[in-house]
Design an enzyme around this catalytic site. Structure first.
Site, PDB file in Angstrom:
ATOM      1  N   CYS A  68       0.837  -1.191   0.000  1.00 54.40           N
ATOM      2  CA  CYS A  68       0.000   0.000   0.000  1.00 54.40           C
ATOM      3  C   CYS A  68       0.878   1.250   0.000  1.00 54.40           C
ATOM      4  CB  CYS A  68      -0.909  -0.010   1.228  1.00 54.40           C
ATOM      5  SG  CYS A  68      -1.882   1.485   1.451  1.00 54.40           S
ATOM      6  N   CYS A  71       0.921   4.977   4.831  1.00 52.77           N
ATOM      7  CA  CYS A  71       1.576   4.477   6.060  1.00 52.77           C
ATOM      8  C   CYS A  71       3.012   4.029   5.817  1.00 52.77           C
ATOM      9  CB  CYS A  71       0.770   3.334   6.669  1.00 52.77           C
ATOM     10  SG  CYS A  71      -0.880   3.806   7.215  1.00 52.77           S
ATOM     11  N   CYS A 146      -7.725  -1.374   7.866  1.00 56.34           N
ATOM     12  CA  CYS A 146      -6.867  -0.183   7.818  1.00 56.34           C
ATOM     13  C   CYS A 146      -6.668   0.318   9.244  1.00 56.34           C
ATOM     14  CB  CYS A 146      -7.506   0.908   6.962  1.00 56.34           C
ATOM     15  SG  CYS A 146      -6.524   2.427   6.901  1.00 56.34           S
ATOM     16  N   GLN A 251     -11.338  18.385   8.579  1.00 50.30           N
ATOM     17  CA  GLN A 251     -10.082  17.837   9.092  1.00 50.30           C
ATOM     18  C   GLN A 251     -10.232  16.331   9.268  1.00 50.30           C
ATOM     19  OE1 GLN A 251      -7.332  19.471   9.330  1.00 50.30           O
ATOM     20  NE2 GLN A 251      -7.956  21.626   9.353  1.00 50.30           N
ATOM     21  N   ASP A 346      -6.010  29.538   7.725  1.00 54.23           N
ATOM     22  CA  ASP A 346      -5.773  28.112   7.508  1.00 54.23           C
ATOM     23  C   ASP A 346      -5.934  27.808   6.017  1.00 54.23           C
ATOM     24  OD1 ASP A 346      -5.542  25.371   7.650  1.00 54.23           O
ATOM     25  OD2 ASP A 346      -7.501  25.031   8.581  1.00 54.23           O
ATOM     26  N   CYS A 372      -0.936  22.806   6.374  1.00 58.17           N
ATOM     27  CA  CYS A 372      -0.658  21.400   6.078  1.00 58.17           C
ATOM     28  C   CYS A 372       0.599  21.280   5.223  1.00 58.17           C
ATOM     29  CB  CYS A 372      -1.852  20.752   5.381  1.00 58.17           C
ATOM     30  SG  CYS A 372      -2.315  21.547   3.823  1.00 58.17           S
TER      31      CYS A 372
END
Length: 414
Positions: A68, A71, A146, A251, A346, A372
């Site tokens: 995947c 992660c 997941c 978020q 933001d 971000c």
């Protein structure tokens, strides 16, 4: 031909980096200090064998680990992993010549992501399968579990696959199901449906609607246009309950959102009037309105409409004025921000250079930047610092667990 290499550090995208005379070599799923054997192609290590593992290497928990594309840092112990994210923020600031206190990274637990993007493809039997993209590939990795996602989303994957069936009507469609867990259940917005041939047929729409009912979705939409709604999806922002726009931004992790909101509201405490720019549907607006009157602005008319709808659900708040406005093309000027002694902004990943330049000319005493993207945050921070602000502190937030992505909150004062 295989080579033996030693990983020097982790790069900005989460890959291990080997320094060689030919330039850097990137080795996925490795850690600093590890000795590996690999074949090198175009600056990347392939068929990696770990000869000497790092003492910081831990066992991954995802059954899709290594295949995947998400992660990619799941094999790294929590302490050094969170320290690395903090260092990414410090390094981004340093590139703009900015030194300040960078606090410890705020961690988020597994199983808490309420927003997930699931790609749909046809499996060998012709039925839809859902999953994530493989590393550096368009290939789909099927997902049945997941560890970062809210378990309620994971439990719904079989039903969501049946919903996806209808959106695979055209062979060129590559649907993505943007799944959000809300107070009223699952909200699903589907993008990536081929439109040039006329889009989804009426028959396919009806099949999608029937599957949505069987899955008990609160709402099913396509590219922000509602196909069926059993219950209006709602979320809470501070004391307010707000209807979430179809396809609207939220978020990803409630705990990360709470950490960012807490730091923003604490920084502006004592303000007489606050501007909340790029406010969306009111993530920061409503908590800020517990401190002082708020002027809120965002390009999304749907988000502003949702924010206004939420005003009547909360008691004890100071007045909120909300405006739909493209802050890239028409940033709020010092005149527009007159009376605002605190500003929270933001923006999207691209940052907000134009709006920041206007904030720099106001009489605001406190500015809170939420971002971000540490690189564009640092660029915008330089604009404020050059105008006389000082960046007092920055807090990294690990909203996207085990990824290279890092969020942050920065507090400026003058």
């Amino acid at each position: 031909m295989s080579e033996t290499l030693t990983i020097s550090h982790i790069g900005g995208q989460g890959d291990g980096v080997v320094r060689t005379e030919r330039g850097p070599v990137f080795a996925p799923l490795t850690l600093p200090g590890e000795v590996i054997r690999a074949e090198i192609r175009d600056g990347r290590a392939e068929t990696v064998e770990i000869i000497t593992p790092s003492p910081d290497r831990i066992a991954p928990v995802s059954p899709q680990y290594g295949d995947c594309g998400g992660c990619s840092l799941q094999h790294w112990a929590s302490g050094p992993y969170l320290d690395w994210k903090r260092e990414q923020v410090r390094a981004a600031l340093a590139r703009e010549g900015i030194e300040t206190e960078v606090e410890a990274t705020v961690a988020t637990p597994p199983g808490t992501r309420r927003r997930l993007a699931l790609h749909a493809r046809r499996g060998p039997d012709g039925r839809a399968i859902l999953g994530f993209k493989a590393r550096k590939s368009w290939r789909l990795v099927r997902v049945n579990a997941c560890p970062v996602a809210d378990p309620r989303i994971v439990a719904a994957i079989p039903a969501l696959a049946r919903v996806a069936e209808a959106f695979l009507e055209h062979p060129k469609s590559a649907p993505t199901l943007h799944v959000t867990w809300t107070l009223d259940g699952l909200d699903v917005d589907v993008t990536g449906v081929e439109r040039r041939s006329g889009g989804l047929s009426r028959d396919a729409q009806m099949r999608a609607i029937m599957a949505a009912g069987e899955a008990d979705l609160a709402r099913l939409s396509q590219a922000g246009e509602t196909l069926v709604m059993a219950r209006r999806p709602r979320v809470t922002f501070g004391p307010a309950t707000v209807p979430l726009p179809a396809g609207g931004f939220l978020q990803a992790v409630p705990q990360a959102e709470a950490a960012m909101v807490e730091r923003a509201t604490e920084a502006v405490r004592g303000a007489r009037k606050i501007a909340d720019l790029f406010c969306g549907a009111g993530t920061f607006t409503f908590p800020l309105a517990a401190v002082a009157p708020v002027l809120a602005a965002d390009a999304s008319a749907e988000g502003i409409a949702a924010l206004k709808a939420g005003i009547g659900t909360a008691r004890g708040l100071k007045p909120i004025t909300a405006e739909a406005r493209d802050l890239f093309r028409r940033p709020l000027s010092p005149h527009d921000l007159k009376g605002c002694d605190a500003v929270v902004f933001d923006p999207p990943r691209a940052g907000a250079a134009e709006q920041t330049a206007q904030i720099a000319q106001t009489k605001a005493e406190v500015v809170v930047g939420v971002s971000c993207n540490p690189t564009t945050f640092a660029r915008d921070a330089r604009i404020l610092i050059d105008a006389g602000f000082r960046l007092e502190r920055v807090t990294p937030v690990d909203q996207f667990l085990w990824s290279a992505h890092v969020e942050l909150v920065g507090v400026f004062k003058r």
